[in-house]
Design a protein around this motif. Structure first.
Motif, PDB file in Angstrom:
ATOM      1  N   LEU A 104     -26.622  10.854  11.631  1.00 58.17           N
ATOM      2  CA  LEU A 104     -25.272  10.260  11.699  1.00 58.17           C
ATOM      3  C   LEU A 104     -24.390  11.039  12.661  1.00 58.17           C
ATOM      4  CD1 LEU A 104     -24.471   9.303   7.967  1.00 58.17           C
ATOM      5  CD2 LEU A 104     -25.191   7.816   9.841  1.00 58.17           C
ATOM      6  N   LYS A 116     -25.490  10.256  16.077  1.00 61.95           N
ATOM      7  CA  LYS A 116     -25.064   8.900  16.411  1.00 61.95           C
ATOM      8  C   LYS A 116     -23.584   8.871  16.751  1.00 61.95           C
ATOM      9  CE  LYS A 116     -25.313   4.159  14.632  1.00 61.95           C
ATOM     10  NZ  LYS A 116     -25.696   3.319  13.469  1.00 61.95           N
ATOM     11  N   SER A 117     -22.791   9.573  15.918  1.00 62.63           N
ATOM     12  CA  SER A 117     -21.353   9.636  16.180  1.00 62.63           C
ATOM     13  C   SER A 117     -21.076  10.321  17.513  1.00 62.63           C
ATOM     14  CB  SER A 117     -20.660  10.387  15.038  1.00 62.63           C
ATOM     15  OG  SER A 117     -19.283  10.524  15.295  1.00 62.63           O
ATOM     16  N   THR A 118     -21.840  11.387  17.790  1.00 65.26           N
ATOM     17  CA  THR A 118     -21.662  12.088  19.069  1.00 65.26           C
ATOM     18  C   THR A 118     -22.001  11.174  20.237  1.00 65.26           C
ATOM     19  OG1 THR A 118     -22.220  14.198  18.022  1.00 65.26           O
ATOM     20  CG2 THR A 118     -22.394  14.086  20.415  1.00 65.26           C
ATOM     21  N   GLN A 159     -21.917   7.921  20.197  1.00 63.77           N
ATOM     22  CA  GLN A 159     -20.889   6.877  20.274  1.00 63.77           C
ATOM     23  C   GLN A 159     -19.637   7.395  20.990  1.00 63.77           C
ATOM     24  OE1 GLN A 159     -20.244   5.587  16.244  1.00 63.77           O
ATOM     25  NE2 GLN A 159     -22.071   4.266  16.219  1.00 63.77           N
ATOM     26  N   ASN A 160     -19.199   8.585  20.594  1.00 58.71           N
ATOM     27  CA  ASN A 160     -18.015   9.167  21.242  1.00 58.71           C
ATOM     28  C   ASN A 160     -18.278   9.437  22.717  1.00 58.71           C
ATOM     29  OD1 ASN A 160     -16.537   9.157  18.855  1.00 58.71           O
ATOM     30  ND2 ASN A 160     -17.228  11.202  18.252  1.00 58.71           N
ATOM     31  N   ASP A 172     -19.692   2.255  11.175  1.00 58.41           N
ATOM     32  CA  ASP A 172     -19.486   2.973  12.426  1.00 58.41           C
ATOM     33  C   ASP A 172     -19.936   2.138  13.626  1.00 58.41           C
ATOM     34  OD1 ASP A 172     -22.203   3.616  11.298  1.00 58.41           O
ATOM     35  OD2 ASP A 172     -22.445   4.490  13.288  1.00 58.41           O
ATOM     36  N   GLU A 173     -20.927   1.241  13.414  1.00 61.02           N
ATOM     37  CA  GLU A 173     -21.390   0.371  14.493  1.00 61.02           C
ATOM     38  C   GLU A 173     -20.316  -0.667  14.852  1.00 61.02           C
ATOM     39  OE1 GLU A 173     -26.191   0.513  13.559  1.00 61.02           O
ATOM     40  OE2 GLU A 173     -24.935  -1.038  12.626  1.00 61.02           O
ATOM     41  N   LEU A 183     -17.559   1.144  16.612  1.00 60.94           N
ATOM     42  CA  LEU A 183     -17.936   1.440  17.999  1.00 60.94           C
ATOM     43  C   LEU A 183     -17.661   0.239  18.907  1.00 60.94           C
ATOM     44  CD1 LEU A 183     -19.378   3.055  20.254  1.00 60.94           C
ATOM     45  CD2 LEU A 183     -21.523   2.041  19.432  1.00 60.94           C
TER      46      LEU A 183
END
Length: 572
Positions: A134, A137-139, A141-142, A290-291, A294
């Motif tokens: 996660l 994934k967040s990294t 996405q950012n 979060d998807e 995004l």
């Protein structure tokens, strides 16, 4: 949200141990494990590629590899290795250290760990891996949002930005298709960017006319609402909407509106520019929060890119127009320069011709008037010397001779004045037109029986006094000269217009037939025999030329037997 279903690969040559591990793991409450077994390292490698497990339970001592050797082989062949728990029948501290260095997450000694120990280790490692995924994934996405923002600032090509966006999102979400659609003014859709996995239908360039979706769906997108569908067959979609999704093999999707800022939607019927859409085609899909976030953030970045693209397009259009205008102005300037040179050349030639005309006029005046003066003097002297000695008939002939000489002198003088109109620079002064008219009347010494009325509202203006005096003198003189009686009535008045004054000189004389109204302004034109009334026929021609030379107009209103009124305009 933690996952509740995992795949575990057990690589161990002991069937009893594999069965024990399976039995331990199936006791886990709330989590379901799919167990894949392999007896050797080689078999483990094959099943790892096929099933892509979330975790590996690896025996240290295999028939074909040691555990450490298999890990090295995995690192050579596979890009991303799942977490590994190493199991060994011997508690060797050196092996444990080497195993941990190679990336093993835990090291358990067979016969010394309980089912709870194994379950806890597996659970903790899977949770750590999930949380780590996660974070990654967040990294990512950012990083994607930051890279898109940077790309938007650096790129001047909107198409490049859109294509990069769908490509990155498709990889990050690991979905089957990502598209960007743009609405037409009729609210149909054009697919302008797409990234799709091999094997699925391509939609790039498609023009979608879907009245069902258009009529019912766009309103919520204009409000900024996001549509998330996990299963298209369980979402109560309209039949026509479902047919459209089936056409592109869609089983789940996310639809995010791309909304432009209100100040940049002049070319659109609303601020809804288009849609950012993610498709899952191979199966249904439970989209993560979060998807969705995004795609929402990315839609904002795309709106910025589109606004920037629109601005650049408008600036380019304006720049092209300015360059076109500048080129036209340069061409016009060159034309004007050529015209100015031609004008200066013509002006110089005209000045030369005027000088020649002035010299000609002077010579003509001198050479023609001198003989006329001599003839007039001879006729006068004959009359004086032979006074009382010549018959009456001869005296009339001498009188007629002097009259003809005076007429010829007047013609010459009139021609000179006519040729000079517009070529002589006159002094400008502030004058009271009422006083000017009265001076003109006094200079004419009209018969006492004539009544001449000058309107009291005559203006005061700055103009060429001599020219305006010449006009009034000529018009008033004609009104007196051609009046059938020694008594008559003349009225001089004025009417104010926007940029001009319109003056009028009216009399109660014989009047002029309308068919002669144009003729009287021609040079040498008279309506009566010259012997009846002495006239050169040049006066009105001079008046007309003076008026028109100063952008004015002159006209006559008259009927035979009803007097005449001459109107002329004079610039303020």
């Amino acid at each position: 949200m933690i996952k509740n279903q995992y795949t575990i690969l057990i690589i161990d040559d002991s069937a009893e141990d594999r069965a024990a591990y399976r039995r331990y793991l199936t006791k886990q409450v709330g989590i379901t494990y799919q167990i894949i077994e392999a007896e050797s390292g080689e078999e483990g490698l094959e099943k790892l590629v096929i099933f892509q497990p979330d975790l590996i339970l690896l025996d240290y001592l295999l028939p074909d590899f040691t555990g450490l050797e298999l890990i090295e082989e995995l690192q050579r062949q596979i890009k991303s290795i799942p977490p590994i728990i190493m199991l060994t029948g011997q508690g060797n501290e050196a092996i444990a250290v080497e195993a941990m260095k190679s990336g093993v997450k835990d090291y358990l000694i067979k016969g010394k760990f309980t089912p709870e120990t194994l379950i806890t280790s597996v659970k903790n490692i899977l949770q750590q891996e999930y949380l780590h995924s996660l974070i990654n994934k967040s990294t990512r996405q950012n990083k994607l949002i930051a890279e898109m923002a940077l790309r938007i600032r650096q790129s001047l090509n909107l198409s490049d930005v859109l294509n990069a966006a769908v490509g990155e999102v498709q990889l990050l979400l690991d979905c089957d298709r990502v598209v960007i659609s743009q609405f037409t003014p009729e609210m149909n859709c054009n697919i302008v960017a797409e990234s799709v996995k091999p094997g699925w239908k391509k939609s790039l360039g498609a023009k979608i006319v879907d009245t069902c979706f258009r009529d019912l769906g766009t309103a919520k997108y204009q409000r900024g609402e996001i549509l998330t569908i996990e299963n298209v067959y369980e979402s109560k979609l309209s039949e026509c909407h479902l047919e459209l999704l089936e056409k592109f093999q869609v089983k789940a999707n996310i639809v995010v509106p791309i909304l432009l800022a209100p100040s940049s939607v002049k070319s659109h019927s609303s601020n809804l520019w288009g849609l950012l859409i993610a498709h899952q085609c191979d199966s249904t899909r439970r989209w993560q929060k979060d998807e969705v976030e995004l795609l929402d953030k990315l839609a904002v970045q795309l709106a910025i890119a589109i606004n920037q693209g629109e601005l650049l397009k408008n600036l380019k259009t304006e720049l092209d127009q300015r360059m076109k205008t500048e080129k036209s102005l340069q061409e016009r300037a060159q034309e004007l320069e050529c015209l100015n040179k031609e004008y200066l050349k013509t002006t110089a030639l005209l000045k030369k011709r005027n000088q020649e005309l002035d010299r000609f006029a002077y010579v003509t005046s001198h050479d023609l008037k001198a003989p006329l003066r001599a003839i007039a003097n001879l006729a006068t002297w004959l009359g004086e010397d032979l006074d009382g000695q010549i018959p009456e008939e001869n005296q009339q002939q001498l009188k007629l001779m002097r009259s003809r000489v005076e007429r010829m002198d007047g013609l010459i003088q009139g021609l000179l004045e006519y040729s000079r109109v517009g070529r002589q620079k006159m002094s400008v002064a502030t004058i009271d037109v009422g006083n000017l008219v009265k001076e003109a009347i006094d200079s004419l010494s009209p018969p006492s029986e004539f009544k001449i009325v000058v309107a009291s509202d005559m203006p005061t203006m700055k103009t060429e006094k001599l020219l305006l005096n010449q006009i009034f003198t000529n018009l008033i003189s004609n009104a007196i000269k051609y009046h059938p009686h020694n008594s008559g009535h003349i009225t001089i008045s004025v009417t104010e217009q926007d940029d001009f004054y319109e003056f009028a000189v009216a009399d109660d004389g014989l009047g002029i037939d309308p068919k002669y109204h144009d003729r009287i302004f021609g040079i040498f034109q008279t309506l009566q025999a010259r012997d009846a009334i002495e006239s050169t026929g040049i006066g009105l021609s001079i008046v007309k030329k003076i008026v028109e030379d100063r952008d004015g107009k002159i006209r006559i209103e008259s009927q035979l037997g009803e007097g005449a009124t001459f109107y002329f305009t004079w610039k303020k």
